[in-house]
Write a protein that holds these residues in place. Structure first.
Motif, PDB file in Angstrom:
ATOM      1  N   MET A   1       0.835  -1.196   0.000  1.00 42.18           N
ATOM      2  CA  MET A   1       0.000   0.000   0.000  1.00 42.18           C
ATOM      3  C   MET A   1       0.876   1.255   0.000  1.00 42.18           C
ATOM      4  O   MET A   1       1.912   1.305   0.656  1.00 42.18           O
ATOM      5  CB  MET A   1      -0.909   0.023   1.248  1.00 42.18           C
ATOM      6  CG  MET A   1      -1.750   1.281   1.389  1.00 42.18           C
ATOM      7  SD  MET A   1      -2.421   1.470   3.070  1.00 42.18           S
ATOM      8  CE  MET A   1      -3.323  -0.049   3.246  1.00 42.18           C
ATOM      9  N   ILE A   2       0.447   2.265  -0.764  1.00 43.50           N
ATOM     10  CA  ILE A   2       1.076   3.585  -0.761  1.00 43.50           C
ATOM     11  C   ILE A   2       0.059   4.555  -0.167  1.00 43.50           C
ATOM     12  O   ILE A   2      -1.092   4.602  -0.613  1.00 43.50           O
ATOM     13  CB  ILE A   2       1.455   4.031  -2.181  1.00 43.50           C
ATOM     14  CG1 ILE A   2       2.433   3.036  -2.810  1.00 43.50           C
ATOM     15  CG2 ILE A   2       2.049   5.438  -2.169  1.00 43.50           C
ATOM     16  CD1 ILE A   2       2.563   3.179  -4.314  1.00 43.50           C
ATOM     17  N   ILE A   3       0.464   5.321   0.843  1.00 39.65           N
ATOM     18  CA  ILE A   3      -0.437   6.289   1.458  1.00 39.65           C
ATOM     19  C   ILE A   3      -0.118   7.676   0.906  1.00 39.65           C
ATOM     20  O   ILE A   3       1.039   8.116   0.943  1.00 39.65           O
ATOM     21  CB  ILE A   3      -0.291   6.289   2.991  1.00 39.65           C
ATOM     22  CG1 ILE A   3      -0.677   4.921   3.558  1.00 39.65           C
ATOM     23  CG2 ILE A   3      -1.155   7.393   3.617  1.00 39.65           C
ATOM     24  CD1 ILE A   3      -0.439   4.792   5.054  1.00 39.65           C
TER      25      ILE A   3
ATOM     26  N   ASP B   1      -2.685   0.171  -5.558  1.00 40.68           N
ATOM     27  CA  ASP B   1      -2.882  -0.096  -4.133  1.00 40.68           C
ATOM     28  C   ASP B   1      -2.513   1.168  -3.353  1.00 40.68           C
ATOM     29  O   ASP B   1      -1.435   1.270  -2.759  1.00 40.68           O
ATOM     30  CB  ASP B   1      -2.039  -1.285  -3.689  1.00 40.68           C
ATOM     31  CG  ASP B   1      -2.400  -1.750  -2.275  1.00 40.68           C
ATOM     32  OD1 ASP B   1      -3.399  -1.251  -1.725  1.00 40.68           O
ATOM     33  OD2 ASP B   1      -1.670  -2.598  -1.734  1.00 40.68           O
ATOM     34  N   ILE B   2      -3.414   2.135  -3.390  1.00 42.70           N
ATOM     35  CA  ILE B   2      -3.173   3.465  -2.834  1.00 42.70           C
ATOM     36  C   ILE B   2      -4.274   3.798  -1.836  1.00 42.70           C
ATOM     37  O   ILE B   2      -5.462   3.598  -2.125  1.00 42.70           O
ATOM     38  CB  ILE B   2      -3.169   4.536  -3.946  1.00 42.70           C
ATOM     39  CG1 ILE B   2      -2.140   4.201  -5.029  1.00 42.70           C
ATOM     40  CG2 ILE B   2      -2.917   5.930  -3.366  1.00 42.70           C
ATOM     41  CD1 ILE B   2      -2.311   5.010  -6.305  1.00 42.70           C
ATOM     42  N   LEU B   3      -3.893   4.291  -0.682  1.00 43.24           N
ATOM     43  CA  LEU B   3      -4.847   4.847   0.279  1.00 43.24           C
ATOM     44  C   LEU B   3      -4.798   6.362   0.155  1.00 43.24           C
ATOM     45  O   LEU B   3      -3.756   6.981   0.419  1.00 43.24           O
ATOM     46  CB  LEU B   3      -4.499   4.436   1.707  1.00 43.24           C
ATOM     47  CG  LEU B   3      -5.280   5.146   2.822  1.00 43.24           C
ATOM     48  CD1 LEU B   3      -6.780   4.866   2.727  1.00 43.24           C
ATOM     49  CD2 LEU B   3      -4.753   4.751   4.197  1.00 43.24           C
ATOM     50  N   VAL B   4      -5.917   6.959  -0.244  1.00 44.10           N
ATOM     51  CA  VAL B   4      -6.028   8.418  -0.338  1.00 44.10           C
ATOM     52  C   VAL B   4      -6.611   8.941   0.967  1.00 44.10           C
ATOM     53  O   VAL B   4      -7.655   8.472   1.431  1.00 44.10           O
ATOM     54  CB  VAL B   4      -6.918   8.831  -1.524  1.00 44.10           C
ATOM     55  CG1 VAL B   4      -7.185  10.336  -1.507  1.00 44.10           C
ATOM     56  CG2 VAL B   4      -6.273   8.421  -2.843  1.00 44.10           C
ATOM     57  N   VAL B   5      -5.932   9.907   1.566  1.00 46.22           N
ATOM     58  CA  VAL B   5      -6.400  10.544   2.799  1.00 46.22           C
ATOM     59  C   VAL B   5      -6.619  12.021   2.510  1.00 46.22           C
ATOM     60  O   VAL B   5      -5.762  12.683   1.909  1.00 46.22           O
ATOM     61  CB  VAL B   5      -5.369  10.392   3.938  1.00 46.22           C
ATOM     62  CG1 VAL B   5      -5.868  11.077   5.208  1.00 46.22           C
ATOM     63  CG2 VAL B   5      -5.074   8.926   4.193  1.00 46.22           C
ATOM     64  N   ASP B   6      -7.772  12.553   2.928  1.00 44.63           N
ATOM     65  CA  ASP B   6      -8.011  13.984   2.736  1.00 44.63           C
ATOM     66  C   ASP B   6      -9.186  14.420   3.605  1.00 44.63           C
ATOM     67  O   ASP B   6      -9.796  13.612   4.305  1.00 44.63           O
ATOM     68  CB  ASP B   6      -8.288  14.320   1.266  1.00 44.63           C
ATOM     69  CG  ASP B   6      -7.795  15.719   0.890  1.00 44.63           C
ATOM     70  OD1 ASP B   6      -8.144  16.688   1.601  1.00 44.63           O
ATOM     71  OD2 ASP B   6      -7.049  15.850  -0.096  1.00 44.63           O
ATOM     72  N   ASN B   7      -9.467  15.708   3.538  1.00 42.70           N
ATOM     73  CA  ASN B   7     -10.591  16.311   4.238  1.00 42.70           C
ATOM     74  C   ASN B   7     -11.454  17.001   3.195  1.00 42.70           C
ATOM     75  O   ASN B   7     -11.035  18.005   2.610  1.00 42.70           O
ATOM     76  CB  ASN B   7     -10.070  17.323   5.267  1.00 42.70           C
ATOM     77  CG  ASN B   7     -11.183  18.137   5.913  1.00 42.70           C
ATOM     78  OD1 ASN B   7     -12.350  17.770   5.825  1.00 42.70           O
ATOM     79  ND2 ASN B   7     -10.830  19.240   6.543  1.00 42.70           N
ATOM     80  N   LEU B   8     -12.635  16.466   2.941  1.00 39.68           N
ATOM     81  CA  LEU B   8     -13.510  17.009   1.909  1.00 39.68           C
ATOM     82  C   LEU B   8     -14.617  17.889   2.481  1.00 39.68           C
ATOM     83  O   LEU B   8     -15.600  18.186   1.800  1.00 39.68           O
ATOM     84  CB  LEU B   8     -14.120  15.871   1.083  1.00 39.68           C
ATOM     85  CG  LEU B   8     -13.120  15.035   0.269  1.00 39.68           C
ATOM     86  CD1 LEU B   8     -13.849  13.963  -0.530  1.00 39.68           C
ATOM     87  CD2 LEU B   8     -12.279  15.908  -0.646  1.00 39.68           C
TER      88      LEU B   8
ATOM     89  N   ALA C   1      -0.334  -3.443   8.574  1.00 39.09           N
ATOM     90  CA  ALA C   1      -0.413  -3.084   7.155  1.00 39.09           C
ATOM     91  C   ALA C   1       0.961  -3.072   6.504  1.00 39.09           C
ATOM     92  O   ALA C   1       1.958  -2.700   7.125  1.00 39.09           O
ATOM     93  CB  ALA C   1      -1.063  -1.711   7.011  1.00 39.09           C
ATOM     94  N   LYS C   2       1.026  -3.467   5.258  1.00 34.36           N
ATOM     95  CA  LYS C   2       2.270  -3.429   4.485  1.00 34.36           C
ATOM     96  C   LYS C   2       2.287  -2.126   3.680  1.00 34.36           C
ATOM     97  O   LYS C   2       1.726  -2.058   2.582  1.00 34.36           O
ATOM     98  CB  LYS C   2       2.367  -4.649   3.573  1.00 34.36           C
ATOM     99  CG  LYS C   2       2.485  -5.960   4.332  1.00 34.36           C
ATOM    100  CD  LYS C   2       2.625  -7.147   3.387  1.00 34.36           C
ATOM    101  CE  LYS C   2       2.761  -8.455   4.166  1.00 34.36           C
ATOM    102  NZ  LYS C   2       2.880  -9.628   3.252  1.00 34.36           N
ATOM    103  N   VAL C   3       2.904  -1.114   4.249  1.00 34.07           N
ATOM    104  CA  VAL C   3       2.944   0.210   3.628  1.00 34.07           C
ATOM    105  C   VAL C   3       4.297   0.386   2.948  1.00 34.07           C
ATOM    106  O   VAL C   3       5.342   0.304   3.586  1.00 34.07           O
ATOM    107  CB  VAL C   3       2.729   1.326   4.675  1.00 34.07           C
ATOM    108  CG1 VAL C   3       2.769   2.694   4.008  1.00 34.07           C
ATOM    109  CG2 VAL C   3       1.403   1.114   5.407  1.00 34.07           C
ATOM    110  N   ARG C   4       4.283   0.620   1.650  1.00 35.16           N
ATOM    111  CA  ARG C   4       5.524   0.762   0.884  1.00 35.16           C
ATOM    112  C   ARG C   4       6.103   2.173   0.995  1.00 35.16           C
ATOM    113  O   ARG C   4       7.323   2.345   0.947  1.00 35.16           O
ATOM    114  CB  ARG C   4       5.260   0.445  -0.586  1.00 35.16           C
ATOM    115  CG  ARG C   4       4.927  -1.008  -0.835  1.00 35.16           C
ATOM    116  CD  ARG C   4       4.410  -1.208  -2.238  1.00 35.16           C
ATOM    117  NE  ARG C   4       5.365  -0.749  -3.249  1.00 35.16           N
ATOM    118  CZ  ARG C   4       5.020  -0.456  -4.496  1.00 35.16           C
ATOM    119  NH1 ARG C   4       3.752  -0.550  -4.880  1.00 35.16           N
ATOM    120  NH2 ARG C   4       5.935  -0.053  -5.358  1.00 35.16           N
TER     121      ARG C   4
END
Length: 326
Positions: free
Chosen positions: A1-3, A26-33, A73-76
């Motif tokens: 996973m790429i954050i 395999d991307i986790l998008v984090v934001d405030n909408l 979690a396996k975070v790259r």
């Protein structure tokens, strides 16, 4: 996973799209909408067509980090673009929580798990300085945004001698490109000049200031896709990425200052001829404005990033090939 934090924003969304082009999904998008008075449109449109595995709200993500939900979690890589980048925001408590405390939480998670951590700093740390080498003598921020970023840079500096994994801070200079239509007043002059030219046939820029003549103020304009590549390079996500950990805080700019007149001329080459009108310098920008920026890129090159930067003229052409309706 790429954050990718701030993944729906201007730079973050371009990183997500560039990751997709490199075959990453395999991307986790984090934001405030949440709605914001500083924004002129919704950020989620920046992710149209993007492919990613999951999305989390920033508050949900921070809570999950604190509760240990990511321990297995396996975070790259973590590409941390999430921040309040409004240079006119004066709420210091809000700014420090967003830009300092949040960054510390992610940094320590990355260090504990030996995850490459690349984060957005800013050329605003230099303030009115005319020297842009990454040393404390040149760092004199003019606003709490620049201050909050500098405080985190300095926090990292104290830790760097003990750090074993990749940690890279990127001091972004004047970024432009597609997907910044939501940023309102904080969008680049490329965006604002384009709207003015298309709506009225006239580009309005500030009268001479800071010792510069009309339209001769100079900035280091850097194409957002170049910044996406730099993030991916230091995050270990490209074929030419460093094989050994990199620990540095470096400038992310072209190393060439260009005038606002040059920007106007490049835009007219794309959109057609127009006029230039000079307007009085805004009072609310007094003592907050950088009249000149030019990245010293020696540190970036010493960190083994050797790719050339997109020229202003080519970057503007690419921007409007991708966003013809802007």
């Amino acid at each position: 996973m790429i954050i990718v934090t701030g993944g729906a924003g201007f730079i973050g969304s371009n990183i997500v799209h560039q990751l997709n082009r490199a075959g990453e999904r395999d991307i986790l998008v984090v934001d405030n909408l949440a709605p914001s008075p500083n924004l002129s449109g919704p950020k989620f449109l920046n992710l149209a067509g993007a492919e990613y595995a999951d999305y989390m709200d920033k508050k949900e993500f921070r809570a999950a980090l604190r509760s240990g939900d990511f321990e297995g979690a396996k975070v790259r890589a973590i590409l941390h673009q999430g921040a309040c980048s409004n240079t006119l925001e004066d709420d210091g408590r809000y700014m420090m929580d967003n830009n300092f405390t949040y960054s510390k939480e992610l940094l320590h998670f990355a260090l504990e798990h030996k995850i490459p951590f690349v984060y957005a700093s800013t050329a605003a740390v230099y303030g009115a300085s005319t020297e842009f080498k990454e040393v404390p003598a040149n760092e004199r921020p003019l606003n709490v945004y620049g201050y909050s970023k500098l405080v985190f840079d300095n926090y990292l500096r104290r830790l760097l001698p003990e750090v074993k994994s990749t940690v890279v801070g990127l001091r972004y200079f004047n970024v432009y490109g597609p997907r910044e239509q939501h940023k309102g007043r904080m969008a680049s002059v490329i965006h604002h000049f384009t709207r003015q030219l298309k709506d009225t046939g006239t580009i309005r820029m500030f009268e001479g200031s800071g010792g510069y003549d009309n339209g001769e103020q100079r900035r280091d304009f850097v194409f957002v896709k170049d910044l996406a590549r730099i993030n991916m390079f230091f995050g270990g996500l490209l074929p030419d990425s460093p094989r050994k950990p990199t620990r540095a805080i470096v400038n992310a700019g072209t190393g060439e200052a260009r005038t606002f007149k040059a920007v106007a001329e490049a835009l007219m080459q794309v959109h057609g001829p127009g006029k230039i009108e000079y307007i009085p310098f805004p009072g609310d920008l007094k003592n907050r404005y950088q009249h000149y920026t030019q990245a010293d890129v020696a540190g970036l090159r010493a960190a083994c990033y050797s790719a050339p930067f997109t020229t202003l003229e080519d970057g503007i052409k690419q921007t409007f090939a991708e966003e013809p309706a802007l």
